[in-house]
Each structure stands twice: as C-alpha cells, then as structure tokens.
Design a protein around this motif. Structure first.
Motif, PDB file in Angstrom:
ATOM      1  N   SER B  99       0.858  -1.186   0.000  1.00  0.00           N
ATOM      2  CA  SER B  99       0.000   0.000   0.000  1.00  0.00           C
ATOM      3  C   SER B  99       0.894   1.235   0.000  1.00  0.00           C
ATOM      4  O   SER B  99       2.113   1.130   0.225  1.00  0.00           O
ATOM      5  CB  SER B  99      -0.921   0.020   1.228  1.00  0.00           C
ATOM      6  OG  SER B  99      -0.188   0.400   2.378  1.00  0.00           O
ATOM      7  N   LEU B 100       0.286   2.392  -0.217  1.00  0.00           N
ATOM      8  CA  LEU B 100       1.081   3.624  -0.257  1.00  0.00           C
ATOM      9  C   LEU B 100       1.516   4.078   1.135  1.00  0.00           C
ATOM     10  O   LEU B 100       2.275   5.048   1.262  1.00  0.00           O
ATOM     11  CB  LEU B 100       0.296   4.741  -0.953  1.00  0.00           C
ATOM     12  CG  LEU B 100      -0.058   4.474  -2.424  1.00  0.00           C
ATOM     13  CD1 LEU B 100      -0.800   5.667  -3.021  1.00  0.00           C
ATOM     14  CD2 LEU B 100       1.179   4.151  -3.249  1.00  0.00           C
ATOM     15  N   THR B 101       1.015   3.411   2.158  1.00  0.00           N
ATOM     16  CA  THR B 101       1.457   3.723   3.520  1.00  0.00           C
ATOM     17  C   THR B 101       2.215   2.554   4.150  1.00  0.00           C
ATOM     18  O   THR B 101       2.433   2.529   5.355  1.00  0.00           O
ATOM     19  CB  THR B 101       0.240   4.080   4.407  1.00  0.00           C
ATOM     20  OG1 THR B 101      -0.683   2.985   4.384  1.00  0.00           O
ATOM     21  CG2 THR B 101      -0.438   5.352   3.914  1.00  0.00           C
ATOM     22  N   ASP B 102       2.617   1.606   3.326  1.00  0.00           N
ATOM     23  CA  ASP B 102       3.288   0.411   3.842  1.00  0.00           C
ATOM     24  C   ASP B 102       4.593   0.802   4.549  1.00  0.00           C
ATOM     25  O   ASP B 102       5.436   1.466   3.953  1.00  0.00           O
ATOM     26  CB  ASP B 102       3.587  -0.543   2.682  1.00  0.00           C
ATOM     27  CG  ASP B 102       3.912  -1.934   3.165  1.00  0.00           C
ATOM     28  OD1 ASP B 102       4.778  -2.055   4.061  1.00  0.00           O
ATOM     29  OD2 ASP B 102       3.309  -2.889   2.676  1.00  0.00           O
ATOM     30  N   PRO B 103       4.781   0.404   5.805  1.00  0.00           N
ATOM     31  CA  PRO B 103       5.992   0.792   6.539  1.00  0.00           C
ATOM     32  C   PRO B 103       7.273   0.215   5.941  1.00  0.00           C
ATOM     33  O   PRO B 103       8.369   0.704   6.241  1.00  0.00           O
ATOM     34  CB  PRO B 103       5.748   0.259   7.956  1.00  0.00           C
ATOM     35  CG  PRO B 103       4.672  -0.752   7.818  1.00  0.00           C
ATOM     36  CD  PRO B 103       3.835  -0.349   6.643  1.00  0.00           C
ATOM     37  N   SER B 104       7.174  -0.790   5.105  1.00  0.00           N
ATOM     38  CA  SER B 104       8.384  -1.361   4.510  1.00  0.00           C
ATOM     39  C   SER B 104       8.873  -0.560   3.301  1.00  0.00           C
ATOM     40  O   SER B 104       9.924  -0.852   2.743  1.00  0.00           O
ATOM     41  CB  SER B 104       8.137  -2.812   4.087  1.00  0.00           C
ATOM     42  OG  SER B 104       7.177  -2.873   3.066  1.00  0.00           O
ATOM     43  N   TRP B 105       8.121   0.456   2.930  1.00  0.00           N
ATOM     44  CA  TRP B 105       8.531   1.319   1.800  1.00  0.00           C
ATOM     45  C   TRP B 105       9.357   2.472   2.369  1.00  0.00           C
ATOM     46  O   TRP B 105       8.837   3.361   3.040  1.00  0.00           O
ATOM     47  CB  TRP B 105       7.290   1.818   1.065  1.00  0.00           C
ATOM     48  CG  TRP B 105       7.578   2.689  -0.116  1.00  0.00           C
ATOM     49  CD1 TRP B 105       8.750   2.819  -0.783  1.00  0.00           C
ATOM     50  CD2 TRP B 105       6.646   3.562  -0.768  1.00  0.00           C
ATOM     51  NE1 TRP B 105       8.619   3.723  -1.818  1.00  0.00           N
ATOM     52  CE2 TRP B 105       7.336   4.187  -1.832  1.00  0.00           C
ATOM     53  CE3 TRP B 105       5.299   3.874  -0.564  1.00  0.00           C
ATOM     54  CZ2 TRP B 105       6.715   5.110  -2.678  1.00  0.00           C
ATOM     55  CZ3 TRP B 105       4.686   4.781  -1.401  1.00  0.00           C
ATOM     56  CH2 TRP B 105       5.395   5.390  -2.451  1.00  0.00           C
ATOM     57  N   ASN B 106      10.636   2.459   2.074  1.00  0.00           N
ATOM     58  CA  ASN B 106      11.569   3.369   2.751  1.00  0.00           C
ATOM     59  C   ASN B 106      11.671   4.744   2.083  1.00  0.00           C
ATOM     60  O   ASN B 106      11.695   5.758   2.763  1.00  0.00           O
ATOM     61  CB  ASN B 106      12.964   2.720   2.815  1.00  0.00           C
ATOM     62  CG  ASN B 106      13.896   3.458   3.757  1.00  0.00           C
ATOM     63  OD1 ASN B 106      13.426   4.125   4.687  1.00  0.00           O
ATOM     64  ND2 ASN B 106      15.183   3.366   3.520  1.00  0.00           N
ATOM     65  N   TYR B 147       1.353  -4.030  -8.615  1.00  0.00           N
ATOM     66  CA  TYR B 147       1.727  -2.655  -8.939  1.00  0.00           C
ATOM     67  C   TYR B 147       0.546  -1.820  -9.421  1.00  0.00           C
ATOM     68  O   TYR B 147       0.436  -0.629  -9.091  1.00  0.00           O
ATOM     69  CB  TYR B 147       2.850  -2.611  -9.977  1.00  0.00           C
ATOM     70  CG  TYR B 147       3.422  -1.228 -10.069  1.00  0.00           C
ATOM     71  CD1 TYR B 147       4.384  -0.805  -9.159  1.00  0.00           C
ATOM     72  CD2 TYR B 147       2.935  -0.315 -11.001  1.00  0.00           C
ATOM     73  CE1 TYR B 147       4.869   0.493  -9.183  1.00  0.00           C
ATOM     74  CE2 TYR B 147       3.421   0.987 -11.038  1.00  0.00           C
ATOM     75  CZ  TYR B 147       4.378   1.381 -10.116  1.00  0.00           C
ATOM     76  OH  TYR B 147       4.851   2.666 -10.126  1.00  0.00           O
ATOM     77  N   ALA B 148      -0.323  -2.427 -10.217  1.00  0.00           N
ATOM     78  CA  ALA B 148      -1.441  -1.648 -10.776  1.00  0.00           C
ATOM     79  C   ALA B 148      -2.296  -1.046  -9.656  1.00  0.00           C
ATOM     80  O   ALA B 148      -2.763   0.091  -9.759  1.00  0.00           O
ATOM     81  CB  ALA B 148      -2.288  -2.520 -11.686  1.00  0.00           C
ATOM     82  N   SER B 149      -2.473  -1.786  -8.574  1.00  0.00           N
ATOM     83  CA  SER B 149      -3.267  -1.263  -7.458  1.00  0.00           C
ATOM     84  C   SER B 149      -2.555  -0.094  -6.774  1.00  0.00           C
ATOM     85  O   SER B 149      -3.193   0.886  -6.370  1.00  0.00           O
ATOM     86  CB  SER B 149      -3.541  -2.371  -6.426  1.00  0.00           C
ATOM     87  OG  SER B 149      -4.351  -3.363  -6.997  1.00  0.00           O
ATOM     88  N   LEU B 150      -1.234  -0.205  -6.630  1.00  0.00           N
ATOM     89  CA  LEU B 150      -0.475   0.900  -6.034  1.00  0.00           C
ATOM     90  C   LEU B 150      -0.602   2.158  -6.890  1.00  0.00           C
ATOM     91  O   LEU B 150      -0.786   3.268  -6.370  1.00  0.00           O
ATOM     92  CB  LEU B 150       0.993   0.513  -5.900  1.00  0.00           C
ATOM     93  CG  LEU B 150       1.338  -0.580  -4.890  1.00  0.00           C
ATOM     94  CD1 LEU B 150       2.800  -1.001  -5.040  1.00  0.00           C
ATOM     95  CD2 LEU B 150       1.068  -0.098  -3.468  1.00  0.00           C
ATOM     96  N   ALA B 151      -0.493   1.986  -8.205  1.00  0.00           N
ATOM     97  CA  ALA B 151      -0.581   3.145  -9.089  1.00  0.00           C
ATOM     98  C   ALA B 151      -1.992   3.736  -9.069  1.00  0.00           C
ATOM     99  O   ALA B 151      -2.159   4.964  -9.044  1.00  0.00           O
ATOM    100  CB  ALA B 151      -0.185   2.746 -10.511  1.00  0.00           C
ATOM    101  N   ASP B 152      -2.997   2.860  -9.050  1.00  0.00           N
ATOM    102  CA  ASP B 152      -4.381   3.364  -9.000  1.00  0.00           C
ATOM    103  C   ASP B 152      -4.599   4.202  -7.737  1.00  0.00           C
ATOM    104  O   ASP B 152      -5.283   5.225  -7.765  1.00  0.00           O
ATOM    105  CB  ASP B 152      -5.371   2.196  -9.024  1.00  0.00           C
ATOM    106  CG  ASP B 152      -5.470   1.564 -10.398  1.00  0.00           C
ATOM    107  OD1 ASP B 152      -4.983   2.184 -11.376  1.00  0.00           O
ATOM    108  OD2 ASP B 152      -6.010   0.445 -10.492  1.00  0.00           O
ATOM    109  N   ALA B 153      -4.034   3.735  -6.630  1.00  0.00           N
ATOM    110  CA  ALA B 153      -4.222   4.452  -5.364  1.00  0.00           C
ATOM    111  C   ALA B 153      -3.535   5.809  -5.374  1.00  0.00           C
ATOM    112  O   ALA B 153      -3.850   6.682  -4.552  1.00  0.00           O
ATOM    113  CB  ALA B 153      -3.690   3.601  -4.208  1.00  0.00           C
ATOM    114  N   ALA B 154      -2.610   5.996  -6.282  1.00  0.00           N
ATOM    115  CA  ALA B 154      -1.880   7.270  -6.347  1.00  0.00           C
ATOM    116  C   ALA B 154      -2.546   8.280  -7.278  1.00  0.00           C
ATOM    117  O   ALA B 154      -2.006   9.369  -7.478  1.00  0.00           O
ATOM    118  CB  ALA B 154      -0.439   7.025  -6.799  1.00  0.00           C
TER     119      ALA B 154
END
Lengths: 92, 471
Positions: B99-106, B147-154
């Motif tokens: 997700s766009l708030t995923d804590p593993s995304w640095n 990835y498509a879901s991440l991009a859609d959320a953005a």
C-alpha cells in the motif's frame, strides 16, 4: 484555497521605485544602483531570515556589477565599492 | 527521440529532461482535457538501489496559452519532496510494498500541485493539492507484487473535477532509435538508403524503458479564455496552446559535507511543445538556448522551421526517391505549411471544417482545438489501435482530434512529422505541388510494446526491474 504571493512587490513596481530612487541619488557616484530585480513570488523567503542563504557574485568587475540572490529573488546592482571589496578577497 | 536527451546541456540533467508532452480531450469524460508531461529519459527499470525519482529541486510545469500571444495564462506546477523513513539502511524497501502507507517502503515522494492564473512567477496562485502520494517504482514480484493497485491508489481526486497523478510509467513514445540515428535510416525502406541494407521491420528503441510522468485532468473551462465552453470548432477561443517545462534555481553551491545550497530565481532548463522539434529541427548550436526561452520569442528560430535541414537530407539519403522534395528545397521556398502546423496552428480555410490556430504569434506550442470530440473510445481497443491503423496518423489519417491537433498517447508523431517534412502537407499552401509517392508512406515501422490504459493517466504500467527486455 488561494495563496497570495507573500512578497507583494512586483518586478514592475520595484523597477519603478528603483528608477525614482536613482533620480534622487543620481549625484552620488558611489551609491549602489539597483539595475533590476528578478523574483519568483512562490518562494517567499526574505533576506531578513537568518537561515536563508544569500549569494553574491561579481558579474562585471569593470562596471562594478554585482548580483545578489536569496530565496528566489535576484538583485543586479552596480556598486563599485562592493565589487572592489569582493575582488580584493579573491586576489588574496 | 521525441525530446529525450535532445540538447547538449539537458542531456546531462535527466531528472529535468522533459521527454514528451500529450494534450487531448479526455476520452472517458469529454468535458475534460488531460495533460501528460514525461521526464527522465530511458529509465532502466532495474536501476536500484537509488531508483529513479523526480527531482526535489526541480520545478515541473505544464503551461497553457489561451489567447494566442505565446505567453502562459494558466500554469500547473508540480513540486516534489522525498521522505526517507529509515536512513539506516541502503534499501529502497525492506519488504513487499502493498500500500502507499506500507511501513516497509523506505524512500517515498510526495508532491504539491499549484495552479497559477497568469504569469508563472507573478500570477494568482492556488494550491490544488498538498503532500499528494506518488507510487513506488515498479521493482519486481517480491517488492511490488500488485503494482497496478499501487498506481491506482496514487491517482488523486482534488475536487472540482481535477485529478492528478505523478509517478513512473512505461515509455509510450515509440521510435526506431538505432536505425534513425544511423544516418537517418528507416528499416522498412533501408533498401533505398544511400548505404543500403535489406528492408526490415522497425525496432522500437524505447522498449523496456520507463519515464516519470506528471498528469493532470481538468475541466476544459478551467483552461480556456474566460472559462469559455469550447463547443464550436470554428471559435478561436476553443483553441489552447500547451507546453511543459522544467526549471532549476539559478545558483548551486556544493559544500564539502555533501550539502547542496540552491538559491536565486527559477531558470528554465527544459521545455517541450511540439514533439521532435528541439530534437531534429533546431540547430545544435541553438538547442540549449531554445530550451531556456519562452515560446513567445520563438520568432528567432523561424528559419529552422521554414527551412528544416531534414528536408534537404531526405533526397540525399534516399537517392532518387524524393525528386519533388529536392526541387522544392532547391527553390528555397519557405515551408509555410510547417510553420503553421508547428508554430501558429492551422488557420481556418485550409482543411475543411478544421482549424487549431490561436493567433499569429509564432510560438512552439502543442495546439489543441478542444471542440473536437475524441474519435476513439476509452477502452483497451480504442486506445490501442493496430500499428498500421490510420488513427495513428492523427490529422493525416482523418482524425480531427489527433496530432497535430493536440497529441494522443498512441499518435505516431514520428511518422506524421516525417511525412509533413517530406512534403505531404505542402499542398495545403501550394496546390500545384505534388508530393513524392514515398513521402506519404514514411514511417519507422514501430509501435509501443506496452498497452496504453483506458483510464487516467492512460500511459502504461511501468516495466518492472525484475523482468523486462529491451529486445
């Protein structure tokens, strides 16, 4: 929401003011003479902010032209004494 | 390429290098117009651990002239800031990003969109959205599994009918780089080249590479003169001129501790209106200057448009194939057709029922008559016409909504401009001229390798680093 430019001074107003000022002090040959101002209203950084870097360079030593920048603003001034002092540092 | 690495200075500053610009009436909602501006050419998808991202120190802009004077009347500015969650690791991500708030995304980027009415520096400013999310880059099946879901959320809905997106996309501009830059060869016709080789299908040189896109879709009336509702193609107020740009601060100081100090006014380092112009029309010695200037001063470059070097080269590179073009060039005739198409728009009375001129000021803008409805549907098949479809050729193919009336994502701008420079459009101003038979066939034989999307932001899902191919 509308963000008005924080600095209300437009380029046109400043140049008008500079021209008026130059007429007043024109007899003082060594007085700094602001030749122009470029500004991007979006930044809003003021030179009075001690955290704002201010940069200056001598653009033309022969005419004493010095460019001073802070925030997104730039003043081009003709100040032979300032130019000479900066050049003095450069010459060691 | 369209405008990738097209000038000496900007070729050394890819983060600010504006590569393509698209402007078209939104096929999913014809009350809106969509602008897409691409930056960072030829992104290798596997280019970690510091993957490609927008420049925090770059001011990205989409500018619109709605009264034909070559000056901006409406501007959309995009500014980015990078957030590093954990500076104690070298990793872009420490686990799957779901997700766009995923804590593993640095390493993340947020952006702010500002609309300016009037001068880009002194006009009335309205912040449309602040700290909007961008998606991560597409890394691979472990890091970015959906990835498509991440991009859609953005995709951000900013209200009042405005939507934005900023992030990585698959390169949609297709061109046979390897062949064209090998002495102007077009593989399908290279048997006719001065140095012949057997004719062959084109090879898309951008396959497997990504770009970064800023995208915004707005009501048409947000960008027309006085909020005019563009329903009449004959009304000059239906036409807008669009260009995009990147600016950096005038001064940069590198301190010994690695800190960068930037200050001074914004200075333009890249701009793009019509595709391929600074690439192949502007002379090498003028390219950096062209990038630095506003369109309303393009009269300086008028001769480059009126007498493009490429029209002289084609008869030399393809001996005997372009005799009529050679004669036209030798006559010294000014290519008023190209000047109209590329600098002023095509005035009324030239093409029945069509015009896209917003005034006589020569200014390199992508002109778009907003009154022409999309001639294609917002479906997978609609936005991905076959490679040899007439729709790819825009106005030359009969689509009044296609390039050079704006630019749709699938338009074959390379072929359209090649054909125009080869003389196909000269009869618009001189009906006694007969184009060479080959002129109307010119193309490099390529098409995009990733499918365009039927929904905003229309450009393709990026190639992933883990598995992609440039072959």
């Amino acid at each position: 929401m509308v963000d008005e430019p924080k600095n209300k001074m437009s380029r046109r107003k400043f140049l008008h003011g500079a021209a008026m000022g130059a007429a007043t002090v024109g007899a003082l040959a060594t007085a700094p003479n602001v030749l122009g101002l470029t500004e991007n209203a979006s930044a809003g950084a003021m030179p009075s902010d001690p955290g704002t870097p201010v940069m200056a360079y001598v653009a033309d030593a022969a005419t004493g032209t010095v460019v001073v920048m802070w925030g997104t603003k730039e003043i081009v001034t003709r100040d032979s004494r300032l130019a000479s002092r900066i050049l003095g540092y450069a010459q060691g | 390429m369209s405008s990738h690495r097209e000038a000496p200075a900007i070729s050394k500053d890819p983060v600010a290098d504006n590569t393509d610009l698209y402007a078209f009436v939104d096929p999913a909602d014809t009350s809106k117009v969509t602008f897409l501006a691409n930056f960072i050419p030829l992104e290798e998808p596997a280019g970690g651990p510091n993957f490609f991202q927008f420049g925090d120190e770059v001011l990205y802009e989409i500018l619109i002239d709605n009264d034909g004077d070559g000056e901006e009347d409406v501007v959309y500015q995009f500014r980015f800031k990078t957030l590093v969650q954990n500076p104690g690791t070298f990793l872009y991500n420490t686990g799957p990003i779901t997700s766009l708030t995923d804590p593993s995304w640095n390493v993340r980027q947020l952006y702010t969109v500002t609309k300016i009415q009037g001068d880009r520096d002194e006009g009335r400013r309205t912040v449309l959205g602040r700290d909007l999310p961008t998606p991560p880059v597409r890394i691979g099946p472990r890091s970015t599994p959906d990835y498509a879901s991440l991009a859609d959320a953005a995709v951000s809905d900013l209200g009042s009918g405005v939507r934005t997106f900023a992030g990585q996309r698959g390169e949609g501009f297709y061109v046979d780089l390897g062949s064209i830059f090998d002495l102007g060869a077009l593989r399908p016709f290279q048997n006719l080249h001065l140095i012949p080789l057997p004719a062959a299908p084109g090879v898309n040189g951008t396959k497997g590479f990504n770009v970064h896109t800023i995208a915004i879709s707005v009501p048409k009336t947000d960008v027309t003169r006085g909020g005019f509702d563009p329903t009449d193609p004959a009304d000059p107020r239906s036409v807008i001129g669009v260009w995009s740009a990147a600016r950096r601060r005038k001064a940069l100081v590198r301190e010994k501790n690695g800190r960068l100090v930037e200050t001074g006014p914004w200075v333009q380092v890249s701009r793009l209106g019509e595709p391929l112009i600074n690439e192949v029309v502007i002379e090498l010695g003028e390219k950096d200057r062209w990038n630095s200037r506003p369109p309303n001063r393009d009269d300086r470059f008028l001769d480059d448009y009126a007498h493009p070097q490429l029209q002289s080269l084609l008869p030399i590179l393809y001996p005997g194939v372009f005799p009529n073009l050679a004669a036209l060039t030798a006559s010294g005739a000014s290519r008023a057709d190209l000047v109209a198409i590329l600098l002023t728009g095509i005035p009324a009375g030239i093409i029945p029922g069509f015009q896209n001129s917003n005034g006589p000021t020569p200014a390199d803008e992508l002109r778009l008559n907003l009154a022409f409805a999309p001639s294609y549907d917002a479906t997978d098949s609609g936005i991905n016409p076959p490679g040899d479809s007439a729709k790819r050729f825009g106005l030359l193919g009969g689509d009044l909504d296609g390039f050079p009336n704006g630019r749709r994502v699938f338009d074959n701008v390379t072929a359209v401009e090649l054909r125009a420079i080869a003389g196909v459009t000269y009869p618009l101003i001189d009906k006694t001229f007969t184009p060479d038979a080959a002129a109307g066939l010119l193309m490099d034989g390529t098409k995009e390798d990733l499918p365009f999307l039927p929904t905003f932001p229309y450009l393709a899902t990026p190639y992933e680093g883990f598995e992609h191919s440039h072959d």
